[in-house]
Design an enzyme around this catalytic site. Structure first.
Site, PDB file in Angstrom:
ATOM      1  N   ARG A  41      -0.855  -2.541 -18.896  1.00 31.47           N
ATOM      2  CA  ARG A  41      -2.294  -2.164 -19.068  1.00 31.47           C
ATOM      3  C   ARG A  41      -2.346  -0.775 -17.823  1.00 31.47           C
ATOM      4  O   ARG A  41      -2.137  -1.461 -16.738  1.00 31.47           O
ATOM      5  CB  ARG A  41      -3.296  -3.194 -18.798  1.00 31.47           C
ATOM      6  N   LYS A  99      -1.062   0.745 -25.096  1.00 28.90           N
ATOM      7  CA  LYS A  99      -1.422   0.639 -26.683  1.00 28.90           C
ATOM      8  C   LYS A  99      -0.028   1.008 -27.448  1.00 28.90           C
ATOM      9  O   LYS A  99       0.759   0.129 -27.389  1.00 28.90           O
ATOM     10  CB  LYS A  99      -2.533   1.946 -26.872  1.00 28.90           C
ATOM     11  N   GLU A 159      -0.550   4.725  -0.598  1.00 32.15           N
ATOM     12  CA  GLU A 159      -1.353   5.955  -0.764  1.00 32.15           C
ATOM     13  C   GLU A 159      -0.503   7.402  -0.537  1.00 32.15           C
ATOM     14  O   GLU A 159       0.364   7.368   0.144  1.00 32.15           O
ATOM     15  CB  GLU A 159      -2.395   5.911   0.071  1.00 32.15           C
ATOM     16  N   TYR A 199       0.803  -1.273   0.011  1.00 31.58           N
ATOM     17  CA  TYR A 199      -0.049  -0.066   0.058  1.00 31.58           C
ATOM     18  C   TYR A 199       0.893   1.349  -0.015  1.00 31.58           C
ATOM     19  O   TYR A 199       1.789   1.338   0.731  1.00 31.58           O
ATOM     20  CB  TYR A 199      -0.935   0.176   1.495  1.00 31.58           C
ATOM     21  N   ASP A 213      -5.971  13.629 -25.376  1.00 26.54           N
ATOM     22  CA  ASP A 213      -6.210  12.098 -24.788  1.00 26.54           C
ATOM     23  C   ASP A 213      -5.434  11.415 -25.919  1.00 26.54           C
ATOM     24  O   ASP A 213      -5.880  11.154 -27.076  1.00 26.54           O
ATOM     25  CB  ASP A 213      -7.585  11.937 -24.583  1.00 26.54           C
ATOM     26  N   THR A 246      -3.259   6.056 -22.078  1.00 27.03           N
ATOM     27  CA  THR A 246      -2.990   4.790 -21.540  1.00 27.03           C
ATOM     28  C   THR A 246      -1.534   4.351 -21.827  1.00 27.03           C
ATOM     29  O   THR A 246      -0.812   5.258 -22.343  1.00 27.03           O
ATOM     30  CB  THR A 246      -3.855   3.729 -22.467  1.00 27.03           C
TER      31      THR A 246
END
Ligand SMILES: *Cc1c(COP(=O)(O)O)cnc(C)c1O
Length: 415
Positions: free
Chosen positions: A232, A226, A53, A51, A197, A223
């Site tokens: 991903r 691609k 954060e 974790y 984008d 992303t």
């Protein structure tokens, strides 16, 4: 450690079958690619246990010194690739990057403006079924149906009329170069923020083969899986003015703990994209798309905009057959594509009149322009022979033979 085939045979069996599918079939979905084994190694690691954060050096959990280093490397490499001031590598996906961007810039009900979904835009650019279309008031510009291209005069007219808070450039199914500077000028004229984008073309931008939107935008989202060929995931960038708001909008605004194993894999992929070999790869992606487009036109097919400047092309099948019939026939021939709407679509979004074809994945496995022309011939043959099972099976045998001669992951089978 024991192999997954022994620890969980049922999940392993499905994964092994997917490995064979990726090995033996020709992947032409424009948004897909094959990551390197180094990227997968980083993803399948103990970093998934942590974790973290917050941001490097300012976390809400102890024990973050090593993942801090990983995230710093990822951010530094993303900055070198794209030249942005603010970089956040935590978005879990492209959609999450966009959700954070909207949260940073808009209040509920504000007007956002992007390309119509049926003309090549994305669901997250204000579709009524997506939060972007439910929370914000979306208006959409369209392509010029004659040329299949963006007409900045129309964009400007619509922007003057609706005075949007945001103008979004960047698309999911647009085969031509985007004039980011032109969008920036229109946004400045109407007092809007310009957001690009670049989910599809990020790899081409990183390689210097497409103009960068960074100097012309408040935010750039993308992303990482691609054309950029990473794991991903998502990436969000902002100019100096918006960098702080960007970070808060990712966490705590829209996400909880970052996926540190994926961030490690992003760092590895960004490192790969900084190498000269990635530029050569991206140039080959574009050359292959051009070669395929030229051959399809020679074979009598109609392409939206007549050709391509990037990694993808859109066949407009017109009266020949529907997009779903073509997708189905190509699937039986071992060629994976997706049906896609075309400008002025008459068949509807589920049937469609087009197919979208992309070269990023086939280029990763080593295909060059002579392969691209051969593949275009198979595509043309399969669409014409869509009712001939024998012919489709014989194309499939040739496709499998070519794919086996260019394996994606030569040394490895799934563990
Ligand atoms: C693929 C894509 C996205 C969404 O990415 P996900 O990782 O699937 O959420 C967003 N915008 C554009 C333009 C895309 O092409």
């Amino acid at each position: 450690m024991a192999r997954l085939s022994e620890l969980d045979p049922s999940v392993h069996a499905a994964m092994a079958a997917e490995f064979v599918r990726q090995r033996d079939e020709l992947e032409l979905i424009a948004s897909e690619n094959y990551t390197s084994q180094a990227v997968m190694r980083a993803m399948g690691s103990v970093l998934t246990n942590k974790y973290a954060e917050g941001l490097p050096g300012r976390r809400y959990y102890g024990g973050c010194e090593h993942v801090d280093e990983v995230e710093r490397i990822a951010r530094d490499r993303a900055r070198s690739l794209f030249g942005a001031v603010g970089v956040n590598v935590q978005p879990h996906s492209g959609a999450q990057a966009n959700a954070a961007m909207y949260l940073a810039t808009c209040k509920a009900g504000d007007t956002i403006m992007g390309l119509d979904l049926t003309h090549g835009g994305h669901l997250t650019h204000g579709s009524p079924v997506n939060s972007s279309g439910k929370l914000y008031h979306a208006v959409h510009y369209q392509l010029d149906e004659q040329t299949g291209r963006i007409d900045l005069d129309r964009v400007r007219d619509l922007a003057r009329k609706h005075q949007p808070r945001l103008i979004i450039s960047g698309y999911s199914a647009y085969p031509r170069a985007i004039d980011f500077a032109g969008f920036g000028e229109i946004a400045a004229e109407v007092g809007a923020l310009h957001v690009a984008d670049i989910s599809h073309i990020a790899g081409l931008v990183a390689a210097g083969l497409h103009d960068s939107p960074v100097p012309h935008c408040a935010f750039v989202t993308t992303t990482t899986h691609k054309t950029l060929r990473g794991p991903r995931g998502g990436l969000i960038m902002a100019n100096r003015e918006w960098a702080n708001a960007m970070n808060k909008a990712v966490f705590p605004g829209t996400q909880g703990g970052p996926l540190m194993h994926v961030i490690a894999a992003k760092a590895v992929a960004f490192g790969e994209a900084l190498q000269p070999s990635f530029r050569a790869y991206a140039a080959q992606v574009v050359a292959n798309a051009k070669a395929m487009a030229e051959r399809l036109v020679e074979r009598g097919f109609h392409l939206v905009s007549g050709g391509t400047d990037n990694h993808l092309l859109l066949i407009d099948l017109q009266e020949l057959c529907s997009g779903s019939e073509a997708e189905e026939a190509l699937g039986r021939a071992g060629i994976t594509v997706n049906k896609n709407t075309v400008p002025g679509e008459k068949r509807g979004a589920f049937v469609t009149s087009g197919v979208r074809i992309g070269t990023p994945a086939m280029t990763t496995r080593g295909m060059k322009t002579d392969h691209a022309r051969q593949v275009a011939d198979w595509i043309a043959d399969a669409i014409h022979a869509r009712d001939d099972a024998e012919r489709l099976a014989s194309i499939r045998a040739q496709v499998v033979e070519l794919c086996r001669s260019l394996p994606v992951y030569p040394e490895s089978e799934p563990a």
